[in-house]
Design a protein around this motif. Structure first.
Motif, PDB file in Angstrom:
ATOM      1  N   MET A 485       0.873  -1.473  -0.326  1.00  0.00           N
ATOM      2  CA  MET A 485       0.162   0.082   0.109  1.00  0.00           C
ATOM      3  C   MET A 485       0.724   1.114  -0.048  1.00  0.00           C
ATOM      4  N   GLU A 486       0.444   1.852  -0.987  1.00  0.00           N
ATOM      5  CA  GLU A 486       0.910   3.607  -1.113  1.00  0.00           C
ATOM      6  C   GLU A 486       0.127   4.639  -0.294  1.00  0.00           C
ATOM      7  N   VAL A 487       0.393   5.224  -0.118  1.00  0.00           N
ATOM      8  CA  VAL A 487      -1.461   6.796   0.975  1.00  0.00           C
ATOM      9  C   VAL A 487      -0.799   7.812   0.433  1.00  0.00           C
ATOM     10  N   LEU A 488      -2.238   8.588   0.185  1.00  0.00           N
ATOM     11  CA  LEU A 488      -2.013   9.883  -0.313  1.00  0.00           C
ATOM     12  C   LEU A 488      -2.688  10.539   0.863  1.00  0.00           C
ATOM     13  N   ASP A 489      -2.146  11.690   1.073  1.00  0.00           N
ATOM     14  CA  ASP A 489      -2.694  12.782   2.598  1.00  0.00           C
ATOM     15  C   ASP A 489      -3.108  13.533   1.645  1.00  0.00           C
ATOM     16  N   GLU A 490      -4.028  13.775   1.794  1.00  0.00           N
ATOM     17  CA  GLU A 490      -5.484  14.848   1.438  1.00  0.00           C
ATOM     18  C   GLU A 490      -5.281  15.309   0.025  1.00  0.00           C
ATOM     19  N   PRO A 491      -5.188  15.135  -1.001  1.00  0.00           N
ATOM     20  CA  PRO A 491      -4.340  15.055  -2.615  1.00  0.00           C
ATOM     21  C   PRO A 491      -5.428  15.946  -3.022  1.00  0.00           C
ATOM     22  N   LEU A 492      -6.729  16.288  -2.638  1.00  0.00           N
ATOM     23  CA  LEU A 492      -7.306  17.300  -3.479  1.00  0.00           C
ATOM     24  C   LEU A 492      -7.438  19.184  -2.193  1.00  0.00           C
ATOM     25  N   TYR A 493      -7.121  18.737  -1.436  1.00  0.00           N
ATOM     26  CA  TYR A 493      -6.499  19.620  -0.623  1.00  0.00           C
ATOM     27  C   TYR A 493      -6.354  21.027  -1.231  1.00  0.00           C
TER      28      TYR A 493
END
Length: 1010
Positions: A485-493
């Protein structure tokens, strides 16, 4: 597959049995073992395969096996065989039974904190020319490893990059033979063991953790390698043929003087680029080691820098090296730099970006050499090892401009050229499977764009939609611990801030560092290629602004994380003034609705469940998402993470202190009443989502599944409460309502037949009489009650075969208490319609039992008041339920029959119809209707006191009520009534009642109007 063919396959030195045995000794996942066992048996785990497992995998390794792992494997193996209707070997059954009866999992885990596994490097055909390849073409490396990486022993675990680097060393032994090699963060020591195997001139292993270092020394001794360390003398063991030095080297505190004497030719590291906090210390060590220079001189014996460069492959190789090291007079006395090889799984681009920036500031350059030095697959059996996820980087000083890697790799190109010119006589011990390419080691720094374009593939995106302060970052950290798993922290911010104009303390930083074009974010970042199988995107629901591509919702998997606003609001206001919009709960409801319309209702997880039982909740969530649960999701290192958004300093202080899901406080802090209005607005949205949770629990933590409804159509209905029509799950009254405080309410049951409400006026008469008897104030008018009934039925489309529970409570109180003086809001009207056929079997009849609970006397509570305080009836109904009958007969204080717990009652004896006086019972409207029908049918009617024995000996008995209509009784207290079937008078009156319901009633307005 024939028995002969299978027998030929079942040899421990040839695939696939070699792979099965190797996987077993390496403690590969049990699913992998079962798959390999099937391959050995041609698709099934046959008895021969089981015998091989018993003889070669288990029998020959008794005492060396990890008991808990073996228990799980045997369980899965037996299940596999039985599922395919095969016979399980008695030895396997007996061994598993031993584990089940004498060993507990907790004991096994406690007694096996460290386990022994063996990594078998299997060289393919044609590799015997490699100096690293044993004659058997199998190099077995026994290791002591940590059982549980979550217990802080991560340095004692075998990481994928260590496996990859080890494969590189064994595939390209010439690069390391007779070289001085130093490894940072050596872990279990696997890389060092491989370096010793290819006869590196010097091997120095290091680690900053003393327990890891001690474990590493154990592994070196297991592989007959003598150990020299900076704390003790070299071990003396006549069976050990090589020496490796082990250093305690904490990155953050090591001094330049401690490193200056190492002078390695090659520096190695596996999975050392992982923690942003540690990166500056790592780069400092690399810079100190790589900037050291050594005077390169060639001795009279042909050695360079004091040791031989030759590899025993003839004059051409020696001549090549001589030319390389002394090709001109100007080259004499020149200085040669070291080279670092770092193998790593890039878990987050941001962390790697930081590492590259630190290298640049330290005058170091980095180059991806993964394709150039791709090793042979020496671990073909290891399905848990994803070698495609590992990248190999070469690091050197900018001033050296990759001379060192030319020193290591250019000789391969030259040797390849020599092969082409003299292929018959020239032999080299290099990997025969390497594809020679043109090497380009320009000094340009390896760019992030180049990195993103290499070894990336389509990933499966998982969207987490959450409210702020809902443990979303904690859950993001949990998913980040997975190896897939890779994660993105709030890419739509940034898109959200750009579109809405909302202000934040960090607004400009977000807009400057993040992509704000929503289309690009969705296409290139959220759904762009990646290096892992899955990508978790953490979203705050309000960031789903208008204009985003439809693919955002249509693609990927989605789940919703909710948290009670009571827990969110107190901490939320510390950064941003809270509002319904900021909380995002309304948008989360919209997201749930939209996904449901797409046919993909998302799982809903409550943060409280994550805190209460994280493992069970995460397991359930993973099951819903159709991904395997990984125990690594339960713990992580404290501190900031490379995956954090730039807003982390404002929001993540608490989560940075965490190492796992923290249990909730037993008693929460007081709620700030200044936020009461926002709480009141947001709670309905939270409760709406909460109803869709995978699992709910009460205050007492007892999970209850949704029960089946008697009539499934009633799952979706509308009810009138107070002055509005609301959905079923929103049909609630205040905890201050009198019906809750003391059962202080009156009620009626109504039936709808063919567009008409039967006996509506009579029921309303009794409702208002009961309300008056109880001294209700502020009672709605008769027309208002009728309008509420009509509107509710019309909204539900209920015009036939339905029932109404009509209730009128004394209303809400200003404070809890018994006194009606507290009821200052007026009465509460409830209209609850349901699709409901008669609740009794009116064709075959019902059975009754006599209850010991006596019916209320008018001296205590007059039954002519149709009130909601039904405990007297409920106690009798409990007796009926316990006797497994339909209802219970209730006697009055003198022992005469009064009624049943829910209905009035009649009997027939010798043609006469009898019914008890309505002194101790409710004078039912259906009872009165049936009495009129008895008269109309010219039957003799008698109302009087009736004893229980008269009912036992009656010819016929029936009960009456709105819920059940006219229900025949065929047995009382185990005694058959009459002939034990529906009698002629009962049937006659049933027919007359049916005709009456079809012909009379108050029509529902607008019914059948176009």
């Amino acid at each position: 597959m024939t028995a002969t063919a299978e027998h030929d396959l079942l040899h421990p030195s040839t695939p696939p049995c070699l792979h099965l045995l190797s996987a077993f000794l390496a403690i590969e996942p049990t699913d992998s073992l079962i798959a390999l066992a099937r391959e050995c048996g041609g698709g099934r785990v046959t008895e021969r395969v089981q015998r091989f497992i018993w003889d070669h995998c288990m029998g020959k390794n008794a005492g060396k096996l990890h008991a808990l792992y073996l228990k799980k494997f045997l369980k899965k193996l037996i299940a596999e065989v039985e599922l395919n209707r095969g016979d399980v070997l008695d030895e396997l059954y007996e061994h598993y039974a031993h584990f089940m009866t004498s060993l507990k999992d907790s004991d096994l885990e406690r007694d096996n904190a460290r386990v022994f596994k063996s990594i078998s490097f299997l060289f393919p055909d044609g590799c015997l020319e490699l100096t690293s390849c044993p004659e058997s073409r199998k190099l077995m490396v026994p290791l002591q490893c940590s059982l549980n990486m979550l217990e802080g022993d991560t340095g004692c675990s075998v990481w994928p990059s260590s496996l990859y680097l080890s494969e590189c060393i064994l595939s390209f032994p010439n690069l390391f033979t007779n070289k001085s090699c130093f490894e940072v963060g050596s872990g279990v020591g696997l890389v060092g063991i491989c370096l010793a195997h290819v006869k590196a001139s010097k091997v120095i292993l290091s680690d900053g953790d003393l327990s890891t270092l001690a474990n590493m020394m154990v592994n070196l001794e297991l592989n007959h390698i003598s150990v020299e360390n900076n704390m003790s003398e070299t071990t003396e063991d006549p069976y050990m043929v090589k020496t490796v030095k082990c250093l305690h080297l904490p990155w953050e505190s090591v001094s330049e003087s401690e490193l200056q004497n190492l002078k390695p030719d090659i520096i190695l590291g596996a999975d050392v680029i992982y923690d942003p906090i540690c990166l500056p210390h790592l780069v400092r060590i690399l810079a100190l080691l790589l900037n050291q220079t050594k005077l390169e001189s060639k001795g009279a014996d042909g050695s360079v820098n004091g040791y031989h460069q030759g590899n025993g492959n003839g004059d051409k190789f020696d001549a090549f090296l001589a030319k390389r090291t002394d090709n001109s007079a100007t080259n004499a006395g020149s200085k040669k730099g070291s080279m670092a090889f770092i193998a790593t799984v890039i878990r987050t681009i941001d962390t790697f970006d930081k590492f590259c920036a630190l290298l640049d500031s330290a005058n170091l350059i980095i180059k991806d050499v993964t394709e150039t030095l791709r090793p042979s697959n020496l671990l073909p059996y290891m399905q848990s090892y994803d070698r495609t996820a590992v990248r190999l980087f070469a690091i050197s000083c900018k001033t050296i401009q990759f001379q060192s890697i030319s020193f290591q790799v250019a000789e391969l190109s030259a040797l390849y050229a020599a092969i082409c010119s003299d292929s018959q006589n020239f032999k080299i011990p290099i990997n025969p499977f390497i594809k020679f390419v043109k090497f380009d080691f320009s000094p340009n720094q390896f760019t992030m764009e180049e990195l993103k374009n290499q070894a990336e593939a389509e990933v499966e995106v998982i969207h987490m939609w959450a409210a702020p302060r809902s443990l979303s970052t904690t859950l993001m950290y949990s998913f980040a611990q997975r190896d897939d798993m890779e994660v993105l922290d709030e890419p739509l911010y940034a898109t959200f801030l750009q579109v809405t104009g909302f202000d934040r303390p960090y607004r400009e930083e977000v807009l400057s560092k993040m992509e704000s074009d929503g289309n690009k974010v969705v296409k290139d970042i959220i759904y762009g290629p990646g290096r892992k199988k899955y990508r978790l995107c953490k979203h705050i629901a309000k960031q789903r602004v208008p204009g985003l591509p439809n693919d955002l919702m249509k693609k990927g998997k989605h789940f919703i994380l909710i948290r009670n606003p009571l827990d969110i609001l107190p901490s939320f206001e510390k950064v941003v003034p809270p509002s319904l919009v900021e909380l995002s709960l309304a948008e989360m409801v919209a997201i749930y609705s939209e996904l449901s319309q797409l046919g993909r209702p998302p799982p809903v997880v409550d943060a409280a469940e994550l805190q209460r039982d994280p493992e069970a909740t995460l397991s359930g969530l993973c099951e819903d998402l159709e991904i395997p649960f990984q125990p690594t999701m339960l713990k992580w290192e404290a501190g900031p993470k490379a995956i954090d958004g730039v807003w982390a300093p404002w929001w993540y202080a608490t989560v940075h202190k965490s190492t796992g899901f923290q249990p909730p406080r037993k008693y929460p802090a007081p709620f700030p009443m200044s936020l009461y209005d926002v709480l009141e607005q947001s709670l309905p949205f939270y409760n709406l989502l909460r109803r869709h949770m995978r699992q709910t629990s009460s205050l007492l933590k007892s999970p209850l599944p949704d029960p089946d409804l008697p009539v499934p159509e009633n799952k979706k209905l509308l009810a009138w409460v107070g002055d509005e029509i609301v959905p079923r799950d929103s049909a609630k009254v205040s905890v201050f309502d009198s019906v809750v405080q003391g059962g202080d309410s009156v009620w009626e049951g109504l039936r709808v037949y063919d567009g008409k409400i039967f006996k509506l006026e009579e029921h309303l008469d009794r409702l208002f009489d009961s309300a008056k008897a109880l001294a209700f104030n502020n009672v709605p008018t008769r027309e208002e009650v009728k309008e509420a009934i009509f509107r509710t039925l019309i909204r539900n489309g209920m015009f036939d075969k339905s029932h109404i529970r009509l209730s009128l409570t004394r209303g809400k109180k200003v404070t809890s208490g018994m006194s009606p003086a507290f009821n200052l809001y007026g009465c509460t009207l409830i209209v609850l319609p349901e699709w409901k056929p008669p609740v009794y079997d009116n064709t075959k009849g019902i059975t009754l039992v006599t209850a010991t609970t006596r019916r209320n006397s008018p001296n205590n509570l007059d039954s002519k008041i149709h009130h909601n305080n039904l405990l007297n009836n409920i106690l009798a109904k409990i007796e009926g339920n316990n006797a497994n009958v339909d209802d219970a007969i209730m006697l009055d204080k003198d022992g005469y029959v009064s009624e049943t717990n829910a209905t009035n009652i009649f009997l027939v004896k010798k043609g006469r119809v009898l019914s008890p006086h309505a002194d101790y019972c409710l004078p039912g409207i259906t009872r009165a209707t049936v009495i009129d029908l008895v008269v109309k049918e010219k039957l003799v009617l008698e109302e009087r006191r009736i004893s229980l024995s008269e009912f036992h000996t009656a010819d016929e008995v029936w009960t009456t009520g709105t819920m059940g209509e006219l229900s025949p009784v065929i047995k009382i207290d185990g005694r058959e009534v009459g002939e034990g079937k529906v009698g002629p008078v009962t049937r006659r009156l049933q027919n007359a009642f049916k005709e009456l319901t079809e012909a009379s009633g108050v029509p529902i307005p607008n019914y059948r109007e176009t």
